[in-house]
Design a protein around this motif. Structure first.
Motif, mmCIF file in Angstrom:
data_model
loop_
_atom_site.group_PDB
_atom_site.id
_atom_site.type_symbol
_atom_site.label_atom_id
_atom_site.label_comp_id
_atom_site.label_asym_id
_atom_site.label_seq_id
_atom_site.Cartn_x
_atom_site.Cartn_y
_atom_site.Cartn_z
ATOM 1 N N VAL A 17 -30.032 -15.432 4.728
ATOM 2 C CA VAL A 17 -28.468 -14.806 5.066
ATOM 3 C C VAL A 17 -27.872 -14.405 3.172
ATOM 4 O O VAL A 17 -28.162 -15.023 2.439
ATOM 5 N N CYS A 18 -28.028 -13.406 2.758
ATOM 6 C CA CYS A 18 -28.049 -13.225 1.564
ATOM 7 C C CYS A 18 -26.590 -12.211 0.985
ATOM 8 O O CYS A 18 -26.599 -11.014 1.705
ATOM 9 N N PRO A 19 -25.806 -12.079 0.672
ATOM 10 C CA PRO A 19 -24.028 -11.293 -0.109
ATOM 11 C C PRO A 19 -25.388 -9.945 -0.223
ATOM 12 O O PRO A 19 -25.395 -9.696 -1.414
ATOM 13 N N SER A 28 -20.896 -7.138 1.559
ATOM 14 C CA SER A 28 -21.222 -7.629 2.816
ATOM 15 C C SER A 28 -21.717 -8.894 3.439
ATOM 16 O O SER A 28 -23.128 -8.897 1.969
ATOM 17 N N TYR A 29 -22.469 -9.515 4.660
ATOM 18 C CA TYR A 29 -23.750 -10.262 3.957
ATOM 19 C C TYR A 29 -24.890 -9.521 5.071
ATOM 20 O O TYR A 29 -24.829 -8.950 6.219
ATOM 21 N N HIS A 290 -26.811 -21.346 6.229
ATOM 22 C CA HIS A 290 -25.854 -20.498 5.460
ATOM 23 C C HIS A 290 -24.305 -20.726 5.955
ATOM 24 O O HIS A 290 -24.257 -20.583 7.207
ATOM 25 N N ILE A 292 -20.628 -18.238 6.711
ATOM 26 C CA ILE A 292 -20.755 -16.778 5.769
ATOM 27 C C ILE A 292 -18.865 -17.075 6.262
ATOM 28 O O ILE A 292 -18.701 -17.325 7.412
ATOM 29 N N GLU A 296 -15.753 -10.986 6.861
ATOM 30 C CA GLU A 296 -16.965 -10.754 6.440
ATOM 31 C C GLU A 296 -17.307 -9.710 7.143
ATOM 32 O O GLU A 296 -17.549 -10.271 7.931
ATOM 33 N N VAL A 298 -20.991 -8.447 8.638
ATOM 34 C CA VAL A 298 -21.592 -8.656 8.171
ATOM 35 C C VAL A 298 -23.482 -7.975 9.382
ATOM 36 O O VAL A 298 -22.912 -6.758 10.348
#
Length: 389
Positions: A17-19, A28-29, A290, A292, A296, A298
């Motif tokens: 999971v990364c921005p 977003s992620y 992670h 979130i 946000e 996804v």
């Protein structure tokens, strides 16, 4: 998007999971890990409510970069709703996609496939996407919904624009045109109902089964677009994968009974959908290592999840004998693709017949000349020129 898998692989190395930033700059992620993707696709703390998504988008990037026409005109379908509205809407279409109903379509799909192959046989070279991969599912879903043959090319063009990543004004114009067409189509089905699915939905609406006119038009849009886009690219991607892996193609030629399992591998290996449709968090969500935050967006990459080596050994290798069950190509949870059984059957019939009819099928030009569609959602080539003999 030609190197989508390579790009996703590099992003996966940064974490499951990364921005990221979406097109037009929306933060977003991105989710690329299999376990994380599967969990989030079924997590009720991720909403798909269309109106909430637009409000959040405006809060993050402002209204000038948002294709509001598309969302307002065509967005009130079950893929953009949460329970209980999603449950109510899905119930109305489930009866059209029962195993018995799908099995009943097999003879007609076989007939369509044979007719298209006969037409292809008159040529030495064709674009497989326009000659075969596109017409099979488009014809099936249009007949299922009761769309006239002369209208099919027009809505396919609108679909390509709406699912792309192009000019916002062009997308808004396509949304208006598609909406205008579907309003007229619904009116036609109300005035002259037939035995098709759309006539059934109109009748259900008129009998008070909780479908508003807005929902009815949006449902027609969803079924028409989703009903062909997935299978078009499934067939195209599968053929390209086999042309790149002749030893796998030889296995299928030697044992056609492998095809149903091979379709699952095609879906896993190079599926027709990259990023699943939009979701956003309504609470803080912890997934794996992670967190979130609430509020946000996804982006769940089905392509990347299906090539997570933690779930599928040697994921970049095509293996038509692999036990590929559990892939996420059709999603997971309450939004799992309602048309998945139809897509599977269409692909099985089409690919089996194509490979048997044209055993010398091969690319008509350099592979590096192939161009992929510029869409964060659908994953497939624009054209696939092939030699038949």
């Amino acid at each position: 998007m030609q190197h989508t898998h390579e790009t996703l692989g590099r992003l996966h190395e940064q974490g499951a999971v990364c921005p990221i930033r979406m097109p037009h700059g929306t933060p977003s992620y991105l989710v690329t890990g299999y376990d994380e993707a599967r969990a989030l696709l079924a997590d009720p703390r991720l909403s798909k409510n269309n109106r909430g998504a637009y409000d959040l988008m405006i809060a993050k990037v402002g209204g000038e970069n948002i294709n509001r026409s598309f969302g307002q005109l065509l967005g009130a379908h079950m893929l953009n709703t949460d329970a209980p509205d999603h449950t109510r809407l899905r119930k109305l279409v489930n009866k059209a996609f029962t195993p018995r109903a799908i099995a009943g379509l097999r003879p007609r799909i076989e007939q369509i496939t044979t007719e298209l192959l006969d037409a292809m046989a008159e040529h030495d070279q064709v674009d497989l996407m326009t000659a075969f991969a596109g017409p099979v599912p488009i014809t099936v879903i249009c007949e299922l919904l009761g769309v006239r043959e002369e209208d099919r090319g027009e809505f396919t063009g609108w679909s390509n624009i709406l699912l792309g990543a192009g000019d916002l004004d062009e997308m808004q114009a396509a949304a208006v045109a598609m909406h205008t067409y579907l309003v007229a189509l619904v009116a036609q089905k109300r005035a002259e109902p037939g035995e098709d699915l759309l006539s059934g939905l109109v009748q259900a609406s008129d009998e008070g089964d909780s479908l508003s006119e807005e929902e009815l038009v949006a449902m027609a849009f969803l079924l028409l677009v989703a009903g062909h886009e997935t299978t078009v690219n499934l067939i195209g991607n599968a053929v390209l994968a086999l042309l790149r892996a002749p030893e796998q193609r030889a296995k299928l030629a030697a044992d056609p009974s492998l095809m149903p399992g091979a379709v699952e591998e095609f879906l896993r290996f190079d599926g027709p959908i990259n990023i699943a449709t939009l979701r956003y968090t309504v609470e803080d969500v912890e997934v794996g290592d992670h967190k979130i935050p609430a509020g946000e967006f996804v982006q769940v990459s089905l392509l990347a999840a299906n090539r997570d080596e933690g779930r599928f050994p040697d994921p970049a290798d095509l293996d038509v004998t692999r036990a590929a069950g559990g892939h996420l190509a059709f999603g997971h949870g309450i939004h799992y693709c309602v048309g998945a059984p139809l897509a599977r059957m269409e692909a099985e019939i089409a690919l089996t017949a194509l490979l048997a009819r044209f055993p010398r099928l091969r690319l008509a030009g350099p592979e590096e000349d192939l161009v992929y569609r510029t869409s964060p959602l659908v994953h497939g080539v624009k054209t696939l020129p092939v030699l038949l003999r």
